[in-house]
Design a protein around this motif. Structure first.
Motif, PDB file in Angstrom:
ATOM      1  N   GLU A 247       3.528   3.387  16.687  1.00 11.01           N
ATOM      2  CA  GLU A 247       4.680   2.718  17.294  1.00 11.01           C
ATOM      3  C   GLU A 247       5.905   2.770  16.371  1.00 11.01           C
ATOM      4  OE1 GLU A 247       4.528   1.823  20.433  1.00 11.01           O
ATOM      5  OE2 GLU A 247       6.662   1.321  20.218  1.00 11.01           O
ATOM      6  N   LEU A 250       7.363   6.301  16.017  1.00 14.65           N
ATOM      7  CA  LEU A 250       8.160   6.719  17.175  1.00 14.65           C
ATOM      8  C   LEU A 250       9.514   6.013  17.162  1.00 14.65           C
ATOM      9  CD1 LEU A 250       5.399   6.767  19.959  1.00 14.65           C
ATOM     10  CD2 LEU A 250       6.479   8.729  18.879  1.00 14.65           C
ATOM     11  N   SER A 256       8.251  12.571  17.029  1.00 10.61           N
ATOM     12  CA  SER A 256       8.959  12.731  18.312  1.00 10.61           C
ATOM     13  C   SER A 256       8.081  12.232  19.451  1.00 10.61           C
ATOM     14  CB  SER A 256       9.267  14.210  18.539  1.00 10.61           C
ATOM     15  OG  SER A 256       8.057  14.923  18.713  1.00 10.61           O
ATOM     16  N   LYS A 257       8.750  11.882  20.550  1.00 11.07           N
ATOM     17  CA  LYS A 257       8.009  11.577  21.776  1.00 11.07           C
ATOM     18  C   LYS A 257       7.857  12.870  22.574  1.00 11.07           C
ATOM     19  CE  LYS A 257       9.706   6.902  22.279  1.00 11.07           C
ATOM     20  NZ  LYS A 257      10.714   6.040  22.853  1.00 11.07           N
ATOM     21  N   CYS A 260      11.356  12.014  26.342  1.00  9.80           N
ATOM     22  CA  CYS A 260      12.230  10.906  25.921  1.00  9.80           C
ATOM     23  C   CYS A 260      12.745  10.145  27.144  1.00  9.80           C
ATOM     24  CB  CYS A 260      13.358  11.407  25.037  1.00  9.80           C
ATOM     25  SG  CYS A 260      14.733  12.059  25.962  1.00  9.80           S
TER      26      CYS A 260
END
Ligand SMILES: Cc1ncc(COP(=O)(O)O)c(C=O)c1O
Length: 406
Positions: A247, A250, A256-257, A260
């Motif tokens: 968590e 991010l 990176s997600k 996004c």
């Protein structure tokens, strides 16, 4: 037991972590010889004439659409039950995505395509969902009849075969993804492969204009296999430490997600489209050398699930089973129960016809009710992992737990 996950860095092995660790300290992360090396081995292994490497499947599709001069007032046919990463490049060109329902194979139903073709239709995108080839011949015939481009979305189907040749060899142009949970992974990555000689120059012209992503973005991707495998997955349930690290990583943009928040609303972020940087090409190349082993493993695990759990999907030697879908009536409950056993089966490919589930369907030009089968399947789908870190013992455990829940 180490946390088992369907989507958190599933393909990574020790050598991939070591490579990423080394790559963190390499000075030249953007340009270098690994890009050409990866393109060459990819091109020769699949028998393509021309390929172009990019930083994602999304970037690849956008460049293809631009090269085909698809723009405002044009329509592009896609299947319902897809990812917003397919729809957003279409929206970016100003064109409209037109949805066709799926059949039992989770791929586009060819018998429903022609009623959706209008004067504005320019192309059909076919997706080989979870590595199971679509009915390419029927769809190609429709494209020929109506003079439409055929684009193959091979994001899930690297080295899957249709009638003795690889998926990706049948469309005018195709694209692949090396995203974090794809057949091979460089966390982000993609490739365009061109079959129609008349398009070589157009694709090259569109590609030539592209930049590389910046160093900060590239570093974020290199950290992914390292943090996931050394800290996040081993500590996931240890007082929730792994979860917390994930968590925080991010939020702080250390990692990176996969998608996004802008993308849920139909907007592609500005780091697409870009070329593939050298560090990610190096990571993809390392994975590509292992792809045959990865895919045989996936097929074996899929065969085992099929034997034990049944389901409507036939196992055949041509498919690559990125994941194994099952249709159940209580997927939500099952996902929750599996968490108690430290097995994370949530991978974003359920609950909505355009995933991940947070996607705003209105912004995707999708009206609820228009693709009934896809909507029904998305509600009932439970997706099981087949990747290289799912040993036979883990698969047996998954089956054992699942049998007690359905
Ligand atoms: C079916 C499908 N097509 C295309 C893409 C886009 O690939 P990428 O994530 O590399 O942009 C994805 C995944 O996101 C996908 O699942």
């Amino acid at each position: 037991m180490k946390t088992v996950s369907i989507s958190l860095s599933p393909n990574t092995e020790k050598d991939d972590v070591c490579l990423a660790l080394k790559e963190l300290f390499v000075k030249e992360k953007i340009k270098g010889k690994s890009i050409n090396e990866f393109e060459k081995i990819f091109k020769e292994s699949l028998g393509f004439e021309k390929v172009f490497s990019l930083n994602s499947g999304r970037s690849s599709l956008l460049i293809i659409l631009k090269a085909l001069e698809i723009e405002k007032n044009d329509e592009v046919i896609v299947q319902a039950l897809t990812c917003n990463a397919v729809i957003n490049p279409i929206l970016k060109t100003g064109a409209t995505p037109i949805y066709v329902d799926i059949d039992d194979t989770l791929n586009i139903d060819p018998t429903l395509i022609e009623e959706k073709i209008t004067k504005r239709t320019k192309a059909i995108i076919i997706q080989h969902t979870f590595g199971m080839p679509a009915k390419i011949e029927e769809i190609k015939n429709i494209c020929n009849k109506h003079n439409l481009y055929l684009i193959e979305d091979c994001a899930h189907s690297l080295l899957a075969k249709y009638k003795n040749d690889y998926c990706g060899k049948f469309g005018d142009v195709s694209f692949f993804s090396f995203g974090r949970d794809k057949i091979i992974s460089s966390v982000y990555g993609g490739m365009i492969a061109v079959n129609n000689k008349n398009l070589y120059q157009q694709i090259e012209n569109a590609y030539e204009k592209l930049d590389y992503p910046d160093k900060k973005w590239v570093k974020k991707q290199i950290r992914h296999p390292i943090l996931m495998n050394l800290f996040i997955l081993p500590l996931y349930n240890f007082f929730n430490l792994g979860k917390i690290i994930l968590e925080l990583s991010l939020r702080s943009e250390t990692l990176s997600k996969a998608v996004c928040s802008l993308e849920y609303e139909g907007i592609l972020p500005d780091y697409f489209p870009r070329r593939m940087p050298n560090s990610l090409a190096k990571m993809a190349l390392n994975q590509f050398k292992k792809v045959e082993r990865f895919n045989s493993h996936r097929r074996e695990i899929a065969k085992y699930y099929k034997k034990e759990l049944g389901g409507v999907f036939e196992i055949n030697e041509n498919a690559v089973y990125l994941k194994f879908p099952l249709i159940v009536n209580n997927s939500e409950y099952i996902l929750k129960e599996f968490k108690k056993y430290n097995i994370l089966l949530e991978d974003g490919w359920t609950k909505k016809v355009i995933v991940p589930p947070k996607t705003n369907l209105k912004k995707m030009n999708y009206t609820l009710g228009e693709s009934k089968k896809a909507e029904e399947m998305s509600q009932k789908m439970l997706i099981l992992p087949t990747h290289i870190n799912i040993s036979k013992e883990i698969a047996e455990r998954i089956v054992y737990i699942l049998k007690s829940l359905i």
